[in-house]
Design a protein around this motif. Structure first.
Motif, PDB file in Angstrom:
ATOM      1  N   GLY A   1     -31.624  -6.187   8.185  1.00 44.31           N
ATOM      2  CA  GLY A   1     -30.798  -7.164   8.877  1.00 44.31           C
ATOM      3  C   GLY A   1     -29.338  -7.039   8.499  1.00 44.31           C
ATOM      4  O   GLY A   1     -28.455  -7.111   9.352  1.00 44.31           O
ATOM      5  N   GLY A   2     -29.074  -6.820   7.227  1.00 39.84           N
ATOM      6  CA  GLY A   2     -27.702  -6.670   6.762  1.00 39.84           C
ATOM      7  C   GLY A   2     -27.107  -5.315   7.078  1.00 39.84           C
ATOM      8  O   GLY A   2     -25.887  -5.167   7.163  1.00 39.84           O
ATOM      9  N   ASP A   3     -27.963  -4.315   7.260  1.00 38.70           N
ATOM     10  CA  ASP A   3     -27.496  -2.941   7.468  1.00 38.70           C
ATOM     11  C   ASP A   3     -27.406  -2.532   8.939  1.00 38.70           C
ATOM     12  O   ASP A   3     -26.931  -1.444   9.243  1.00 38.70           O
ATOM     13  CB  ASP A   3     -28.427  -1.951   6.753  1.00 38.70           C
ATOM     14  CG  ASP A   3     -28.339  -2.059   5.238  1.00 38.70           C
ATOM     15  OD1 ASP A   3     -27.341  -2.618   4.740  1.00 38.70           O
ATOM     16  OD2 ASP A   3     -29.269  -1.579   4.562  1.00 38.70           O
ATOM     17  N   GLY A   4     -27.909  -3.355   9.844  1.00 44.80           N
ATOM     18  CA  GLY A   4     -27.884  -2.988  11.259  1.00 44.80           C
ATOM     19  C   GLY A   4     -28.964  -1.990  11.644  1.00 44.80           C
ATOM     20  O   GLY A   4     -28.827  -1.244  12.598  1.00 44.80           O
ATOM     21  N   ILE A   5     -30.069  -2.005  10.898  1.00 46.65           N
ATOM     22  CA  ILE A   5     -31.196  -1.111  11.176  1.00 46.65           C
ATOM     23  C   ILE A   5     -32.289  -1.899  11.884  1.00 46.65           C
ATOM     24  O   ILE A   5     -32.571  -3.037  11.531  1.00 46.65           O
ATOM     25  CB  ILE A   5     -31.757  -0.491   9.878  1.00 46.65           C
ATOM     26  CG1 ILE A   5     -30.731   0.464   9.271  1.00 46.65           C
ATOM     27  CG2 ILE A   5     -33.078   0.221  10.125  1.00 46.65           C
ATOM     28  CD1 ILE A   5     -31.150   1.051   7.948  1.00 46.65           C
TER      29      ILE A   5
END
Length: 150
Positions: A36-40
């Motif tokens: 969620g934080g990494d854009g994956i």
């Protein structure tokens, strides 16, 4: 998040030990939090001691995520099947969907189980093998409108 192209990395690996339901839950929760934080986005399937995972996102972020997976002692015999640039995500709403093959639609289940069989028998898979590319394409194409646990 607007993207022109994203990296899609698909791999198979073997669990290095027995994974209980709580272990799988922990892996999924960690993936959802980190992704969620990494854009994956992506999908994780677990079947009889093997993982099949699709990771999607910016190239550098996917590379760092995959490096973490390769360093994770719970994974062995990791085989990077396909890494490619795609114009759109196959799993745009899933920070990390999770399923067992029996929870998939018929086409996805057949493709996933065939990939597991090839992996189990040969210990390797290559995107250059037409059957592997066909199975992966069939698998990914079967997810239109499917809703899995996240």
């Amino acid at each position: 998040m607007q993207e022109n192209t994203i990296t899609q990395l698909i791999y198979l690996s073997s669990a290095t030990g027995h994974l209980a339901a709580d272990d799988l839950k922990q892996i999924l929760e960690s993936s959802v939090r980190n992704n969620g934080g990494d854009g994956i986005t992506g999908l994780l399937i677990y079947h009889e001691g093997a993982f099949f995972q699709v990771l999607e996102g910016p190239a550098q972020v996917v590379a760092v995520c995959f490096d973490r997976i390769e360093a994770d002692a719970r994974h062995g015999r990791i085989i990077r099947m396909i890494e490619r640039q795609v114009p759109a995500r196959a799993f745009p709403a899933w920070r990390m969907g999770f399923a067992r093959p029996e929870e998939l639609g018929e086409e996805a289940r057949a493709a996933a189980l065939s990939l597991y069989d090839i992996y189990s028998e040969s210990g390797s898979l290559s995107a250059t093998v037409p059957d592997v590319r066909r199975l992966v394409s069939s698998f990914l194409n079967s997810f239109t409108g499917l809703s899995l646990k996240q």
